[in-house]
Design a protein around this motif. Structure first.
Motif, short mmCIF file in Angstrom:
data_model
loop_
_atom_site.label_atom_id
_atom_site.label_comp_id
_atom_site.label_asym_id
_atom_site.label_seq_id
_atom_site.Cartn_x
_atom_site.Cartn_y
_atom_site.Cartn_z
N VAL A 1 -11.81 17.39 -0.32
CA VAL A 1 -10.72 16.48 -0.69
C VAL A 1 -11.26 15.31 -1.51
CG1 VAL A 1 -9.03 14.83 0.23
CG2 VAL A 1 -9.20 17.13 1.20
N ARG A 2 -12.41 14.79 -1.10
CA ARG A 2 -13.01 13.67 -1.84
C ARG A 2 -13.38 14.09 -3.27
NH1 ARG A 2 -17.73 11.60 1.32
NH2 ARG A 2 -18.71 13.47 0.48
N ASP A 3 -13.95 15.28 -3.40
CA ASP A 3 -14.32 15.76 -4.73
C ASP A 3 -13.09 15.98 -5.61
OD1 ASP A 3 -16.94 15.69 -3.90
OD2 ASP A 3 -17.11 17.87 -3.59
N ALA A 4 -12.01 16.46 -5.01
CA ALA A 4 -10.81 16.78 -5.79
C ALA A 4 -9.99 15.55 -6.15
CB ALA A 4 -9.94 17.78 -5.02
N PHE A 5 -9.90 14.59 -5.23
CA PHE A 5 -8.95 13.49 -5.41
C PHE A 5 -9.55 12.09 -5.27
CE2 PHE A 5 -6.50 17.11 -3.57
CZ PHE A 5 -5.77 17.42 -4.71
N GLY A 6 -10.83 12.00 -4.93
CA GLY A 6 -11.44 10.68 -4.76
C GLY A 6 -10.98 9.96 -3.51
N VAL A 7 -10.42 10.69 -2.56
CA VAL A 7 -9.93 10.11 -1.30
C VAL A 7 -10.78 10.65 -0.16
CG1 VAL A 7 -7.99 9.96 0.31
CG2 VAL A 7 -7.58 9.91 -2.17
N THR A 8 -11.34 9.76 0.65
CA THR A 8 -12.15 10.18 1.79
C THR A 8 -11.31 10.18 3.05
OG1 THR A 8 -14.16 9.28 0.79
CG2 THR A 8 -14.21 9.71 3.16
N LEU A 9 -11.09 11.35 3.62
CA LEU A 9 -10.31 11.46 4.84
C LEU A 9 -11.08 10.90 6.03
CD1 LEU A 9 -8.84 15.06 4.45
CD2 LEU A 9 -7.74 12.88 3.90
N SER B 1 0.85 -1.20 0.00
CA SER B 1 0.00 0.00 0.00
C SER B 1 0.88 1.25 0.00
CB SER B 1 -0.94 0.00 1.21
OG SER B 1 -0.20 0.03 2.42
N VAL B 2 0.24 2.40 -0.16
CA VAL B 2 0.98 3.66 -0.22
C VAL B 2 0.30 4.67 0.69
CG1 VAL B 2 1.75 5.54 -1.71
CG2 VAL B 2 1.65 3.21 -2.61
N LYS B 3 1.08 5.25 1.59
CA LYS B 3 0.56 6.29 2.46
C LYS B 3 0.81 7.64 1.79
CE LYS B 3 1.48 5.97 6.86
NZ LYS B 3 2.26 6.08 8.13
N THR B 4 -0.18 8.54 1.90
CA THR B 4 0.02 9.89 1.42
C THR B 4 -0.29 10.88 2.54
OG1 THR B 4 -0.44 11.45 -0.38
CG2 THR B 4 -2.32 10.21 0.50
N SER B 5 -0.14 12.16 2.26
CA SER B 5 -0.26 13.18 3.30
C SER B 5 -1.63 13.83 3.28
CB SER B 5 0.82 14.25 3.08
OG SER B 5 0.54 15.41 3.83
N ALA B 6 -2.35 13.71 4.38
CA ALA B 6 -3.64 14.38 4.49
C ALA B 6 -3.48 15.90 4.40
CB ALA B 6 -4.33 13.98 5.79
N ALA B 7 -2.44 16.42 5.03
CA ALA B 7 -2.22 17.87 5.01
C ALA B 7 -2.01 18.36 3.58
CB ALA B 7 -1.02 18.23 5.88
N TRP B 8 -1.25 17.60 2.78
CA TRP B 8 -1.02 18.00 1.38
C TRP B 8 -2.33 17.97 0.60
CZ3 TRP B 8 -1.84 16.43 -3.53
CH2 TRP B 8 -1.11 17.07 -4.54
N LEU B 9 -3.12 16.92 0.79
CA LEU B 9 -4.39 16.81 0.08
C LEU B 9 -5.32 17.96 0.43
CD1 LEU B 9 -5.10 12.98 0.47
CD2 LEU B 9 -4.33 14.16 -1.61
N ILE B 10 -5.35 18.32 1.70
CA ILE B 10 -6.23 19.41 2.14
C ILE B 10 -5.83 20.72 1.46
CG2 ILE B 10 -6.85 20.83 4.14
CD1 ILE B 10 -6.63 18.20 5.82
N GLN B 11 -4.55 21.01 1.49
CA GLN B 11 -4.11 22.27 0.88
C GLN B 11 -4.28 22.24 -0.64
OE1 GLN B 11 -0.53 23.76 2.54
NE2 GLN B 11 -0.55 25.61 1.36
N ALA B 12 -3.96 21.10 -1.26
CA ALA B 12 -4.09 21.00 -2.71
C ALA B 12 -5.54 21.07 -3.17
CB ALA B 12 -3.43 19.71 -3.20
#
Length: 341
Positions: free
Chosen positions: A322-330, A265-276
């Motif tokens: 974030v979900r709308d932008a990247f398809g990831v649900t925080l 699996s791959v971990k990404t940054s919630a903070a980055w997703l929020i700002q992006a």
């Protein structure tokens, strides 16, 4: 008692009944009494990981004020440190650094109690408590008895454990840590911390230097409690860093941080997703009563007169954006009491 008075978000309405306990025996007795009467139960120690509804809690709130640190140490086996659940976590880390106990120095400055740390498998700057926990003593409300659960059986994962997997079942009474003795830290595993210390990832540094540097880093992000700074009136990181399968991670923008995990699996940054997704530091509700920290996008803060509803509305806005932008649900990290996203 207003629960806003005992939570770091300064949120939450009144408790119906309050019991303060100072020993393990009193804690077990308070839980057994509530369970025998089928009374809803809420345990509060540091209050740093709770979002409590504005309506409060219609049950018994147990304030965990147990204290005590027992140490057995020798040059061969290191230090086994048994800590009561109510001990403030950062006080323990400070004691560890002063005493030459290695393995929790990068966890400096985290608010809350020691008993809460195994539940979330608290971690920061490349360390997790799972790396040093030997066992956890709990009261098992299902079996109605005190049990010792060794680390191998704790089900530790990223911000996860068996205690979190079965919410409400286990009441942590004490935590035992097995720590190496020395003057130098565990290998530095976090690049930002290594850079600040002037070492390479994998190197060690003096314990006191690591603690001082972590406190400075956390302070710069509003992650060290300060009664005069609304940026710290939070529950810390409100969302966990998403762990995605390889295909989902591939769909993220090229600039998104990616941290491959041993299981593929791959971990990404919630903070980055929020700002992006367009949420800058300081982004606030329309009335300004709740906002992202002005220092860090991952902290949702009470600016002084927010309600739980205000903070949750902001959390929903961020999660949905974030979900709308990247398809990831925080996923929220704090425990939501009487409320939901």
């Amino acid at each position: 008692m207003e629960l806003a008075d005992v939570t770091t978000l300064r949120l939450g309405g009144p408790a119906r009944d309050v019991v303060e306990v100072t020993t393990e025996a009193e804690l077990v007795d308070a839980v057994r009494t509530a369970d025998a009467a089928a009374t809803p139960l809420l345990l509060v120690a540091g209050g740093s990981n709770l979002v409590v509804d504005d309506a409060g809690f219609d049950g018994t709130v147990v304030l965990v004020r147990t204290r005590g640190v027992q140490v057995e140490a020798d040059a061969c086996s290191g230090a086994q440190v048994v800590v009561q659940a109510g001990e403030p976590w950062d006080d323990l880390v400070a004691l560890a650094v002063e005493s030459g106990w290695v393995g929790m120095e990068a966890l400096s400055g985290i608010p809350g109690s020691t008993g809460a740390t195994p539940v979330q498998n608290v971690g920061a700057y490349g360390q997790e408590v799972a790396q040093t926990i030997a066992w956890v003593r709990v009261y098992d409300r299902t079996q109605q008895k005190v049990r010792t659960i060794f680390a191998v059986d704790c089900g530790f994962g990223y911000r996860h454990s068996r205690f979190k997997a079965e919410p409400g079942r286990y009441v942590v009474l004490a935590v035992a840590f097995q720590l190496r003795l020395g003057d130098l830290s565990a290998p530095i595993a976090y690049a930002e911390l290594a850079t600040r210390l002037g070492v390479d990832v994998g190197d060690r540094a003096p314990l006191a230097d690591v603690r001082r540097t972590v406190l400075a880093l956390r302070g710069s992000k509003g992650m060290v409690l300060d009664a005069d700074d609304p940026d710290t009136w939070s529950a810390g990181s409100f969302f966990t860093n998403p762990v995605l399968d390889a295909e989902a991670a591939q769909r993220l923008p090229e600039a998104a941080p990616r941290f491959p995990q041993p299981d593929g699996s791959v971990k990404t940054s919630a903070a980055w997703l929020i700002q992006a997704a367009g949420f800058e530091r300081g982004h606030a509700t329309a009335d300004g009563r709740a906002s992202l920290s002005t220092k860090h996008t991952l902290a949702l803060t009470n600016r002084g007169d927010a309600s739980s509803a205000d903070v949750l509305a902001l959390a929903r806005e961020v999660r949905d954006g974030v979900r709308d932008a990247f398809g990831v649900t925080l996923v929220p990290e704090p425990v939501l009491v009487g409320c939901a996203l």
